[in-house]
Design an enzyme around this catalytic site. Structure first.
Site, mmCIF file in Angstrom:
data_model
loop_
_atom_site.group_PDB
_atom_site.id
_atom_site.type_symbol
_atom_site.label_atom_id
_atom_site.label_comp_id
_atom_site.label_asym_id
_atom_site.label_seq_id
_atom_site.Cartn_x
_atom_site.Cartn_y
_atom_site.Cartn_z
ATOM 1 N N LYS A 179 -47.083 18.046 -78.574
ATOM 2 C CA LYS A 179 -46.006 17.053 -78.480
ATOM 3 C C LYS A 179 -45.680 16.683 -77.040
ATOM 4 C CE LYS A 179 -42.657 18.913 -80.493
ATOM 5 N NZ LYS A 179 -41.233 19.218 -80.662
ATOM 6 N N ARG A 207 -52.825 31.857 -74.828
ATOM 7 C CA ARG A 207 -52.352 31.452 -73.499
ATOM 8 C C ARG A 207 -52.071 32.659 -72.615
ATOM 9 N NH1 ARG A 207 -48.423 26.336 -73.936
ATOM 10 N NH2 ARG A 207 -46.823 27.922 -74.115
ATOM 11 N N ARG A 218 -41.460 31.543 -84.715
ATOM 12 C CA ARG A 218 -41.112 30.160 -84.351
ATOM 13 C C ARG A 218 -41.623 29.180 -85.408
ATOM 14 N NH1 ARG A 218 -43.568 29.602 -78.553
ATOM 15 N NH2 ARG A 218 -42.785 27.463 -78.567
ATOM 16 N N ARG A 266 -46.986 35.692 -72.179
ATOM 17 C CA ARG A 266 -45.524 35.597 -72.220
ATOM 18 C C ARG A 266 -45.033 36.014 -73.604
ATOM 19 N NH1 ARG A 266 -43.097 30.133 -71.315
ATOM 20 N NH2 ARG A 266 -44.375 29.855 -73.162
ATOM 21 N N ARG A 304 -33.115 17.720 -85.468
ATOM 22 C CA ARG A 304 -33.790 18.908 -85.945
ATOM 23 C C ARG A 304 -33.422 19.180 -87.409
ATOM 24 N NH1 ARG A 304 -36.141 22.646 -82.363
ATOM 25 N NH2 ARG A 304 -35.034 22.080 -80.488
#
Ligand SMILES: [Zn+2]
Length: 224
Positions: free
Chosen positions: A16, A130, A174, A163, A91
């Site tokens: 996004k 990542r 999430r 992270r 949201r």
């Protein structure tokens, strides 16, 4: 010229942010990500900003009504005259209704809701691969963009870590929150004929050209 009043939806890691950057450059649209505009409002020190600051500092959730007013302030700014890109708001359906009313009051409406989609497995693969360097937050990916030496930043030689946000358990959590909150919203916009779906698994330039083609078609339809 017709307006481009756009909302971006999609799971974390579907691209996004990248699409937002490309669209800002393509159409010179202001980008309103909820976190950023709240920070800007607080920094501006307006009455609204002072209220937001108190709530944020108290650690409480910023109420819909306040976010709605911050967004309305932006809708009325000159930079948003020809359109805007909203990310992170709405949201919930309640927020979507609030936005709909705010736009109606101004004789405007959404042009489209752009859903940059990706399956859960792909999101987990992208985010959990990542690695971020501890010194300057340079970002790598173990599969797609590995450093020359494993675990070491190419640019400053510092250590690469995963992270907390990118740990598989966190990513899955999430994703659950995203599905719970956003799925109803996707249907809500689908019912209104505003939803346009894009494959976030395709290369970013390809997704961008699909979005531009869709917006061009919508602009033509609006003229007829
Ligand atoms: Zn680095």
């Amino acid at each position: 010229m017709s307006q481009r009043n756009l909302v971006l939806l999609g799971p974390p890691g579907a691209g996004k942010g990248t699409q937002a950057e490309l669209l800002m450059a393509d159409f010179d649209l202001p980008y309103y990500a909820t976190g950023n505009i709240l920070r800007d409002a607080i920094a501006s020190g307006t009455e609204l900003g002072v209220q937001a600051k108190e709530i944020v500092e108290s650690g409480e959730l910023v109420p819909d009504e306040l976010i709605g007013r911050v967004i309305e302030e932006r809708l009325d700014s000159a930079e948003a005259e020809d359109g805007f890109l909203l990310d992170g708001f709405p949201r919930t359906i309640g927020q979507a209704e609030m936005l709909e009313q705010a736009l109606e009051k101004r004789g405007r409406g959404l042009t489209a809701v752009l859903l940059i989609d990706a399956p859960d497995e792909e999101v987990v693969r992208r985010l959990s691969g990542r690695r971020t360097c501890v010194k300057n937050n340079h970002v790598y990916h173990v599969d797609f963009d590995p450093p020359k030496i494993e675990g070491v930043c190419d640019q400053d030689g510092s250590r690469l870590v995963q992270r907390d946000d990118d740990k598989p358990e966190t990513v899955k959590k999430r994703l659950r929150v995203y599905h719970d909150q956003t799925e109803p919203l996707i249907h809500w916009y689908e019912d209104r004929g505003l939803l346009r779906r894009f494959e976030g698994t395709r290369p970013p330039e390809e997704v961008n050209s699909h979005i531009r083609a869709t917006l061009a078609t919508l602009a033509l339809e609006a003229e007829i």
